[in-house]
Design an enzyme around this catalytic site. Structure first.
Site, mmCIF file in Angstrom:
data_model
loop_
_atom_site.group_PDB
_atom_site.id
_atom_site.type_symbol
_atom_site.label_atom_id
_atom_site.label_comp_id
_atom_site.label_asym_id
_atom_site.label_seq_id
_atom_site.Cartn_x
_atom_site.Cartn_y
_atom_site.Cartn_z
ATOM 1 N N GLU A 142 0.808 -1.218 0.000
ATOM 2 C CA GLU A 142 0.000 0.000 0.000
ATOM 3 C C GLU A 142 0.846 1.276 0.000
ATOM 4 O OE1 GLU A 142 -2.810 -0.313 3.236
ATOM 5 O OE2 GLU A 142 -4.145 -1.552 2.027
ATOM 6 N N GLU A 299 -6.526 -8.236 0.107
ATOM 7 C CA GLU A 299 -6.995 -8.060 1.489
ATOM 8 C C GLU A 299 -8.495 -7.830 1.406
ATOM 9 O OE1 GLU A 299 -4.874 -5.167 3.849
ATOM 10 O OE2 GLU A 299 -2.947 -5.744 2.991
#
Ligand code: GAL
Length: 662
Positions: A142, A299
């Site tokens: 991320e 995720e």
């Protein structure tokens, strides 16, 4: 189809791994993601590597049919790396330095940090390049999470160098940005600042350029690592995990560097109806940034989210529903976050599939049900494309320009996108998101709310789109500025005036006083009720456009509020105020009918419909509500999840129920 979870074997005793591997196999898992925060375990001191534990777990999982998405661990540099190279610590715009103690405490442009990265990534690459159980790589984790950009000296210097590649000369930059304002004319490249804390605000052109620059910084940091992996012999696909609607990085540009898109999907505040739309919008963006190629969610939310405290809920049926939403909108992989809730560390309350105690629970049973269902679905369903004929312009450049100057209190880019998108979802049509560089020719309808920056060369494609029969709908604050974030000298809407057949002479920022401006509809649009405009009212003169609504309030009473211009064989709409669903729902249905796009299945409220075109057309029907719902089946078909033959007529949906029709 890849199915599994993010797994952190380093958090659990070795003796537990075998049971985990067996439970995963029994749940139908074939993939885990590992190691993105395991740098210290893998390299306890400089140049001393320990891969034994990871080899053991990769092999154990592999022998259970569970392969590995391996991560480079650079999102959490160890304390010894920071001690060795303290200049790697990043700075916020207000001058605060980020200390060691959390994660992502690095600046991506710092050369000494990059030396450390090169060493660990190269060692991992060489170690796992030939491992048949490692099927793909994730770089870092991320980019931009916690801190979009670093504002250190190294970044400022890189910005100055980057600008020299974007502008032919300093004079050109000065003129493009209008630096004469407040005597900010640069006489040398090294005077150009990173947009750090200042008395008021930086020049909007500089602020926009900085955001574009930082997309290139993150992409460069990604490519730096991907190249190291390739040079180390890695041949499997490489990616990094994106964050859906996260606004810090232009994902269309960034995704060009990735072999495939992966992203993290947290529809956290469920059940809130609006959130269902946001989840679908996230999915549609993540599919669209790579031209419609299927993505993996690496995720996918499973348990309740929270770090210090829990801020969202889940419940039975929810995990399965949202997993199918992910697939319905273009997924070919779903890995849940995380396999098991961690007993220690910051994320103790971010719940995974298993509770901290590791026993099989309702979430495990639900995930295992999905695993069983996935195994029985046709393989081509997961690689099938979304057959969208409608596009929504969603551009990071536009979002940034609106963030830098949000026009009026209460305005936001998403706030302008969502009413249109919700109406499209309610109409049951598939929507691709596009930006200024996308090919528009495959679409029938383009909705482009608040399309503010549109230089002449970009206008050409959209003009051609309408001329050839496309329907375009723009809203207020469209075609106001050039690509450098400077307002046009010509009357608005700048290069689109002729296409739209109007001039915007002035405007009234009614949102500054929470005023609603009444509208009178001409009868052209099937709008019932009495929607009023908020936030903004454009003062419009029609120059050939048909007027579909006028204002009934303000000093511009009787002037056009909504217009349509017939141009070529298409139509160009302009909506000069902010409107919500009362307008957008009938408006979108009208546009779809005009373009002869098929009406969607009739259904109860809160049922999302999405399609994927593989060997057959797959229709996903998702009941977003905790109550039973229904759909009208038009012709005999099969529900691929149950094998039931469904006859024409009404078919019931369970609370949070899913059907896949073919
Ligand atoms: C994501 C991140 C994960 C984990 C998760 C839950 O943003 O990638 O590492 O932190 O959120 O907090």
């Amino acid at each position: 189809m890849r199915f599994g979870a993010a797994y952190y074997p380093e958090h659990w005793p070795v003796e537990r791994w075998e049971l985990d591997a067996r439970m995963m196999r029994e749940a139908g898992f074939n993939t885990v993601r590992m190691a993105e925060f395991a740098w210290t375990r893998l390299e306890p001191s400089q140049g001393e590597f320990d891969f034994d534990w990871l080899d053991e777990v990769v092999g154990l999982l592999g022998s259970n049919g569970v392969r590995t998405l391996m991560c480079t661990p650079t999102a959490a540099p160890p304390g010894w790396v920071v001690k060795d190279s303290p200049e790697m610590l990043p700075f916020f715009e207000d001058g605060r330095m980020v200390n060691f103690g959390g994660r992502r405490h690095y600046c991506p442009t710092q050369p000494r940090f990059r030396d450390h990265v090169e060493r660990i990534v190269g060692a991992m690459g060489r170690h796992y390049a030939e491992d048949p159980d490692v099927i793909a790589w994730q770089i870092d984790n991320e980019f931009g999470c916690h801190q979009d950009y670093c504002y250190c000296e190294s970044c400022q210097l890189a910005f100055q160098v980057w600008l020299q590649s974007q502008y032919e000369s300093l004079d050109e930059l000065n003129s493009a940005w209008g630096t004469d304002f407040w005597s900010e004319v640069f006489t040398s490249w090294d005077e150009i600042p990173a947009p750090r804390f200042t008395s008021t605000a930086h020049n909007p052109s500089l602020q926009l350029a900085w955001r574009r620059f930082y997309t290139d910084v993150w992409t460069n940091f990604y490519t730096f690592q991907a190249d190291i992996l390739r040079e180390s012999g890695v041949t499997v696909p490489i990616t990094t995990n994106l964050m859906g609607l996260y606004p810090g990085i232009d994902y269309y540009t960034h995704a060009e560097a990735l072999d495939f898109v992966t992203w993290d999907n947290y529809p956290v505040s469920f059940p809130v109806p609006a959130d269902n739309y946001t989840s679908a919008l996230n999915c549609d963006l993540m599919r669209s940034v790579k031209d419609g190629a299927p993505y993996w969610v690496v995720e996918q939310q499973s348990g309740a989210p929270g770090w210090q405290s829990i801020f969202g809920r889940t419940g039975p049926g929810y995990i399965r529903l949202m997993t199918y939403l992910t697939v319905a909108h273009g997924g070919e992989g779903v890995l849940y976050f995380r396999w098991r809730s961690c007993r220690f560390g910051v994320e103790q309350y971010w719940h995974g599939i298993l509770q901290h105690d590791g026993r099989p629970n309702w979430r495990y049973q639900e995930v295992a049900q999905v695993g069983k269902e996935f195994a029985a679905l046709p393989a081509d369903l997961f690689s099938a494309r979304t057959p969208a004929q409608v596009a929504l312009l969603f551009s990071h450049d536009q979002q940034w320009a609106h963030q830098i100057q949000p026009h009026v209190n209460g305005f936001s880019y998403l706030g302008e996108q969502l009413p249109a998108y919700q109406a499209l979802r309610d109409a049951g049509v598939d929507v691709d998101l596009v930006n200024e560089e996308s090919d528009l020719s495959k679409y029938r309808i383009l909705i482009a709310p608040v399309w503010e920056l549109i230089p002449s060369d970009m206008a050409e494609q959209v003009i051609e789109f309408v001329r050839q029969g496309g329907t375009l709908a723009l809203t207020f604050r469209s075609a106001v500025k050039d690509w450098d974030n400077v307002i046009f000298e010509e009357p608005l809407p700048g290069p689109l005036r002729e296409l739209l057949g109007i001039t915007v002479d002035d405007y009234d920022a009614i949102g500054s006083q929470n005023i609603t401006a009444g509208l009178q509809f001409s009868g052209k649009l099937p709008v019932t009720g009495n929607p009023g405009g908020t936030l903004w009212a454009d003062v419009i003169t029609s120059e050939g456009a048909e007027v579909a609504a006028t204002f009934t309030d303000g000093w511009y009473v009787g002037r056009p509020a909504i217009t349509v211009n017939h141009f070529g064989i298409g139509q160009a709409w302009y909506i000069g105020t902010h409107l919500e669903g009362e307008f957008w729902t009938p408006f979108v249905n009208y546009l779809l009918a005009q373009q002869h796009l098929p009406a969607s299945l009739q259904r109860s409220a809160g049922v999302d419909i999405a399609h994927r075109q593989g060997e057959r057309l797959y229709t996903f029907v998702l009941n977003m509500k905790p109550e039973a719902g229904w759909i009208e089946i038009p012709e005999m078909c099969t529900d691929l999840l149950t094998g039931e033959r469904l006859m024409p007529g009404r078919t019931m949906l369970e609370p949070y129920g899913v059907r896949i029709l073919a």
